[in-house]
Design an enzyme around this catalytic site. Structure first.
Site, PDB file in Angstrom:
ATOM      1  CG  HIS A 275     -20.428  -9.562  22.574  1.00 24.38           C
ATOM      2  ND1 HIS A 275     -18.858  -9.698  21.850  1.00 24.38           N
ATOM      3  CD2 HIS A 275     -20.444  -7.970  23.023  1.00 24.38           C
ATOM      4  CE1 HIS A 275     -18.582  -8.623  21.295  1.00 24.38           C
ATOM      5  NE2 HIS A 275     -19.450  -7.503  22.528  1.00 24.38           N
ATOM      6  CB  CYS A 276     -23.656  -8.042  19.599  1.00 22.58           C
ATOM      7  SG  CYS A 276     -22.839  -6.751  20.878  1.00 22.58           S
ATOM      8  CB  ILE A 277     -24.593 -10.991  15.794  1.00 21.91           C
ATOM      9  CG1 ILE A 277     -23.614  -9.205  15.333  1.00 21.91           C
ATOM     10  CG2 ILE A 277     -25.798 -10.626  14.409  1.00 21.91           C
ATOM     11  CD1 ILE A 277     -22.488  -9.671  13.778  1.00 21.91           C
ATOM     12  CG  ASP A 280     -27.055  -6.995  20.491  1.00 18.44           C
ATOM     13  OD1 ASP A 280     -26.720  -7.477  21.621  1.00 18.44           O
ATOM     14  OD2 ASP A 280     -26.143  -6.578  20.594  1.00 18.44           O
TER      15      ASP A 280
END
Length: 439
Positions: A275-277, A280
């Site tokens: 859910h991040c890299i 973002d």
């Protein structure tokens, strides 16, 4: 200025008399809710999914790495409640927003979950509450997206409503770090907001790192993940070069890691997941354009990382061709749908794009992942697939076995003995073996 609201909140947080409301009970919200409950706070979890409400009230976990015993203990002590009724937000002294912040089809920030959450709870907010955004987002979101509706509703930020940004730092499945031990960054819209935020988080987190503004806190979170994205992009690009040169990139990384200074190992893979890299960095590139800046370095890393599933497919196709077989009609067994090992989280998993590309080229796909027994429909992908048990017979029937996620539960010796062809995207097999192709 009347500081009575500030003093009351700070004292209630210190005494753990406050009620903590958490909006979004997923991979971020649920561990946070349990941490607050474990130190004695009453926690009210709010989520739009009735299945989560039902599971939690029954003491069940829907996230593999979260122990059901922790949930049952909180429920039995009457410290954890769950609901789909967002009007109950008025009961909470602090409301923590832990909702998804994905990208849309144009790789632009999709803040619809944040906006809808604020809109839903806004009629039920009261003076003397604190609101904290924990979702990863671009610098300025707290000030530009959350603050205006609060002020339009009649609240004065820093006097009777307290607004902070404190980004989540969860690492699902990592046994070395917990919600309690991972330092918490916090920025406030005003000094009073920061004081309230500090009081809340220091009651449950070992170390709270205070920064000068919510924008600084938002940028901090992006830097953490962009740092990883850029370095993974670098090593992914080097992997392609090394493969062409006949060099084992994993051997190179192991050798370089012996340097005691100036080098941090990053590892290549089939693409980015979670859910991040994968998401973002594009939040910052989008926001930077508002300031007339092109973040070419960040975008290049993103392009390299998003190209890796296609590279894996090419390696599969070439490996089959060398054995006189076409990709079309080939039986491909994917090992792992989760985006990282030992978790049941398949968000943004590169396995999905690899499967999609393989199916478009006519391959017949099956998969094995004990953590994801059945494929769950996503916005981009919808496969009618269920996990198969990994046996010698299953391995022998496959034309190619793709190690997409290196779960510890896979028997890699069994795979090596019975698979005709293995395409290893995770560096599981360190020795040079005839039926193993690195990708």
């Amino acid at each position: 200025m009347n500081d009575s609201f500030v003093n009351t909140l700070v004292q209630n947080f210190a005494d753990r008399r406050a009620i903590i409301g958490i909006v979004g009970l997923g991979y971020v919200g649920l561990p946070l809710a349990l941490r607050f409950a474990e130190v004695g706070f009453s926690v009210l979890g709010m989520d739009i999914d009735p299945a989560k409400e039902k599971a939690l009230l029954a003491g069940r976990s829907y996230i593999r790495h979260i122990d059901e015993g922790r949930i049952r203990a909180a429920i039995e002590k009457d410290l954890l409640d769950a609901t789909t009724d967002f009007s109950r937000a008025t009961q909470a002294d602090a409301i923590l927003l832990c909702v998804p912040t994905p990208l849309n089809n144009h790789r632009e920030p999709d803040l619809s979950f944040v906006v809808s959450s604020i809109a839903t709870i806004l009629p039920h907010l009261r003076k003397g509450q604190m609101v904290s955004l924990e979702s990863t987002t671009y610098p300025g979101t707290t000030t530009e997206v959350i603050r205006p509706p609060l002020e339009n509703a009649g609240f004065t930020i820093g006097e009777d409503m307290f607004l902070v940004y404190s980004p989540e730092r969860e690492d699902p499945g990592n046994p070395d770090f917990t919600t309690h031990t991972i330092p918490k960054v916090c920025g406030g819209e005003t000094e009073n907001c920061l004081a309230v935020g500090k009081a809340l988080y220091q009651s449950v987190i070992e170390r709270v790192v205070l920064v000068s503004s919510t924008m600084t806190a938002e940028m901090t979170k992006l830097l953490e993940n962009i740092y990883r994205s850029v370095n993974i992009g670098l090593v992914n690009e080097l992997k392609v070069v090394a493969d062409r040169m006949g060099i084992d990139i994993y051997e190179v990384i192991r050798a370089a890691s012996t340097k005691p200074f100036g080098f941090t190992p990053f590892y290549p893979g089939p693409g980015l997941g979670g859910h991040c890299i994968p998401i973002d960095p594009f939040y910052l590139t989008w926001k930077a354009r508002e300031y007339g800046i092109n973040t070419r370095f960040i975008e290049l890393a993103g392009e390299v990382n998003t190209s890796m599933p296609q590279y894996v497919v090419t390696r599969i196709m070439d490996a089959l061709n060398e054995r006189g077989q076409s990709l079309k009609g080939a039986d491909i067994l994917m090992l792992g749908l989760a985006y990282k090992k030992n978790v049941d989280d398949d968000r943004e998993s590169p396995s999905m794009e690899i499967i999609s590309l393989l199916q478009k080229k006519g391959a017949v796909i099956s998969y094995a992942d004990p953590y994801i027994p059945k494929f769950k429909k996503m916005r981009k992908y919808d496969f009618d697939l269920t996990s198969t048990e990994l046996t010698a017979e299953v391995l022998e029937l496959a034309d190619c076995v793709v190690v997409a996620t290196n779960h510890d539960c896979f028997d890699y010796e069994l795979i090596l003995r019975h698979a005709r062809l293995i395409v290893d995207t995770r560096g599981v097999y360190t020795d040079h073996v005839e039926n193993v192709v690195k990708a």
